[in-house]
Design an enzyme around this catalytic site. Sequence first.
Site, PDB file in Angstrom:
ATOM      1  N   ASN A   8      -3.862  23.884  70.338  1.00  0.00           N
ATOM      2  CA  ASN A   8      -3.570  22.966  69.361  1.00  0.00           C
ATOM      3  C   ASN A   8      -2.275  22.342  69.670  1.00  0.00           C
ATOM      4  O   ASN A   8      -1.103  22.851  69.777  1.00  0.00           O
ATOM      5  CB  ASN A   8      -3.421  23.956  68.182  1.00  0.00           C
ATOM      6  CG  ASN A   8      -3.116  23.035  66.844  1.00  0.00           C
ATOM      7  OD1 ASN A   8      -2.993  22.026  66.843  1.00  0.00           O
ATOM      8  ND2 ASN A   8      -3.195  23.663  65.893  1.00  0.00           N
ATOM      9  N   ARG A  89      -8.438  21.523  69.369  1.00  0.00           N
ATOM     10  CA  ARG A  89      -8.061  21.202  67.941  1.00  0.00           C
ATOM     11  C   ARG A  89      -7.613  19.646  67.907  1.00  0.00           C
ATOM     12  O   ARG A  89      -6.651  19.306  68.398  1.00  0.00           O
ATOM     13  CB  ARG A  89      -7.314  22.130  67.212  1.00  0.00           C
ATOM     14  CG  ARG A  89      -7.210  21.981  65.688  1.00  0.00           C
ATOM     15  CD  ARG A  89      -6.127  22.826  65.168  1.00  0.00           C
ATOM     16  NE  ARG A  89      -6.611  22.291  63.448  1.00  0.00           N
ATOM     17  CZ  ARG A  89      -5.449  23.031  62.551  1.00  0.00           C
ATOM     18  NH1 ARG A  89      -4.758  23.881  63.008  1.00  0.00           N
ATOM     19  NH2 ARG A  89      -5.771  22.584  61.392  1.00  0.00           N
ATOM     20  N   HIS A 178      -8.866  20.545  57.366  1.00  0.00           N
ATOM     21  CA  HIS A 178      -9.102  21.999  57.343  1.00  0.00           C
ATOM     22  C   HIS A 178     -10.821  22.544  57.587  1.00  0.00           C
ATOM     23  O   HIS A 178     -11.250  23.559  57.117  1.00  0.00           O
ATOM     24  CB  HIS A 178      -8.747  22.721  56.076  1.00  0.00           C
ATOM     25  CG  HIS A 178      -7.248  23.019  55.815  1.00  0.00           C
ATOM     26  ND1 HIS A 178      -6.774  22.772  54.583  1.00  0.00           N
ATOM     27  CD2 HIS A 178      -6.413  23.222  56.817  1.00  0.00           C
ATOM     28  CE1 HIS A 178      -5.541  22.992  54.714  1.00  0.00           C
ATOM     29  NE2 HIS A 178      -5.060  23.181  55.886  1.00  0.00           N
ATOM     30  N   ARG A 239       4.125  19.310  50.055  1.00  0.00           N
ATOM     31  CA  ARG A 239       3.355  18.078  49.851  1.00  0.00           C
ATOM     32  C   ARG A 239       2.935  18.101  48.507  1.00  0.00           C
ATOM     33  O   ARG A 239       2.654  19.502  47.839  1.00  0.00           O
ATOM     34  CB  ARG A 239       2.027  18.254  50.821  1.00  0.00           C
ATOM     35  CG  ARG A 239       2.168  17.865  52.323  1.00  0.00           C
ATOM     36  CD  ARG A 239       0.902  17.539  52.814  1.00  0.00           C
ATOM     37  NE  ARG A 239       0.868  17.687  54.227  1.00  0.00           N
ATOM     38  CZ  ARG A 239       0.253  18.627  54.938  1.00  0.00           C
ATOM     39  NH1 ARG A 239      -0.917  19.458  54.458  1.00  0.00           N
ATOM     40  NH2 ARG A 239       0.545  18.433  56.265  1.00  0.00           N
ATOM     41  N   GLU A 382      -9.685  29.901  62.729  1.00  0.00           N
ATOM     42  CA  GLU A 382      -9.669  28.438  63.447  1.00  0.00           C
ATOM     43  C   GLU A 382     -10.067  28.886  64.862  1.00  0.00           C
ATOM     44  O   GLU A 382     -10.784  27.991  65.551  1.00  0.00           O
ATOM     45  CB  GLU A 382      -8.620  27.510  63.096  1.00  0.00           C
ATOM     46  CG  GLU A 382      -8.911  27.248  61.672  1.00  0.00           C
ATOM     47  CD  GLU A 382      -7.720  26.274  61.131  1.00  0.00           C
ATOM     48  OE1 GLU A 382      -7.607  25.500  60.664  1.00  0.00           O
ATOM     49  OE2 GLU A 382      -6.864  27.310  60.946  1.00  0.00           O
TER      50      GLU A 382
END
Length: 394
Positions: A8, A89, A178, A239, A382
């Site tokens: 990632n 990713r 996601h 956020r 993940e």
Amino acid sequence: MSKIMAVNAGSSSLKFQLLKMPEEELITSGIVERIGMKKSVFSIKVNGDKIEETTTIPNHGNAVNLLLEKLIEHDIIASYDEIAGVGHRVVHGGDKIADSVVLDEEKIKYLEGIIDLAPLHLGPNLTGIKAFQKVLPMVKHIGVFDTAFHQTMPEEAYLYAVPYDWCKNYKVRKYGFHGTSHKFITERFAEMTNKNVEDVNLIIAHIGNGASICAVKNGKSIDTSMGFTPLEGIPMGTRSGNIDPAVVEYMMKVKKKSVKEILNYLNKQSGYLGVSGLSSDSRDLVEATKKGNHQAKLAIDVQAKRITDYISSYNNYIGGADAIIFTAGIGENAKYTRANIGKRLSGLGVEIDDERNDCRGIEKKISTDNSKIDVYVIPTNEEVMIARDTLSLI
Ligand code: ADP
């Protein structure tokens, strides 16, 4: 047995895991941070211990070289040949990529063409991919996309009600993120309940620093709360989630700020942090709530209200869910938040069992036997999903 690297890459960091496949065993993990800055930090887990060193790592190419050298130095691999494939990713696959793919020249070119859709993340992802491809040219590199799982959304779910050519000509639409986590949970739930993936109907609440809800019908994503960017949907650590877009112009005017500055507020100074004025970390908020802090409680409640709005609406959209799943940092660990959301779902006949809910980070049913919809905690993974897709494509 194959050793697969799951990567990632961010703008100044590179996280990696080396997994033994198909056993799905973690061999090692680590992170290179502050790439390109004065003091870069490299850390790796060796036999359970974290080894950290500060050094100079000017760019992603140096980071990849260093990390592979360290794998040899710590006897984790004997040579580079042991790495059978690298799974990357990737934040965005645009409207063309609906599954994991081999990153050949054509795919890289396509991704370079859509960088504007996710400029902060896709550029660094591509830098990481190219750095790995240069050092490990003999293996296949696979892209696993945050958006891919949501490409099954119907047009009515992904289209914004704006002039139609915004979508057609400028690719303005809901993409969702996601996806790798939502897919992992969908497959895991099918496995746990001995169902075919095609028979699974779920509402997945992935609640971490970033958070999104996904409606899964017949094993496929048919709607999700994040949109064109990860800013849409429910409030998150920093956020805002959904707001009236007219607020942007108004706040620019009263605060004398640019669009960029206001968006920065919405991305980095809102959500838990903005409402509580205290922290973006759910642990701090739960603790402060217990001590009677009004704004901390409010930050949790504003999010919980919106989460239940999505869950109720998605339950209707999929025609009744088999289960609601909590996952990611908060979903897996924060029993207070799960109980708070559970109470707000009593209209759907959801009942959380306090004793069952008293758990952290494990796979467990947390609803009562009378609950009209089962509720589970399922830890997401993940990296395993990335390694699975990589193994199947190499
Ligand atoms: P990211 O989106 O960065 O991957 P994570 O999935 O790691 O985020 O989730 C981070 C969040 O999980 C933080 O808000 C953190 O406070 C929360 N969290 C982790 N452990 C606990 C816990 N024991 N109780 C409550 N919240 C927790």
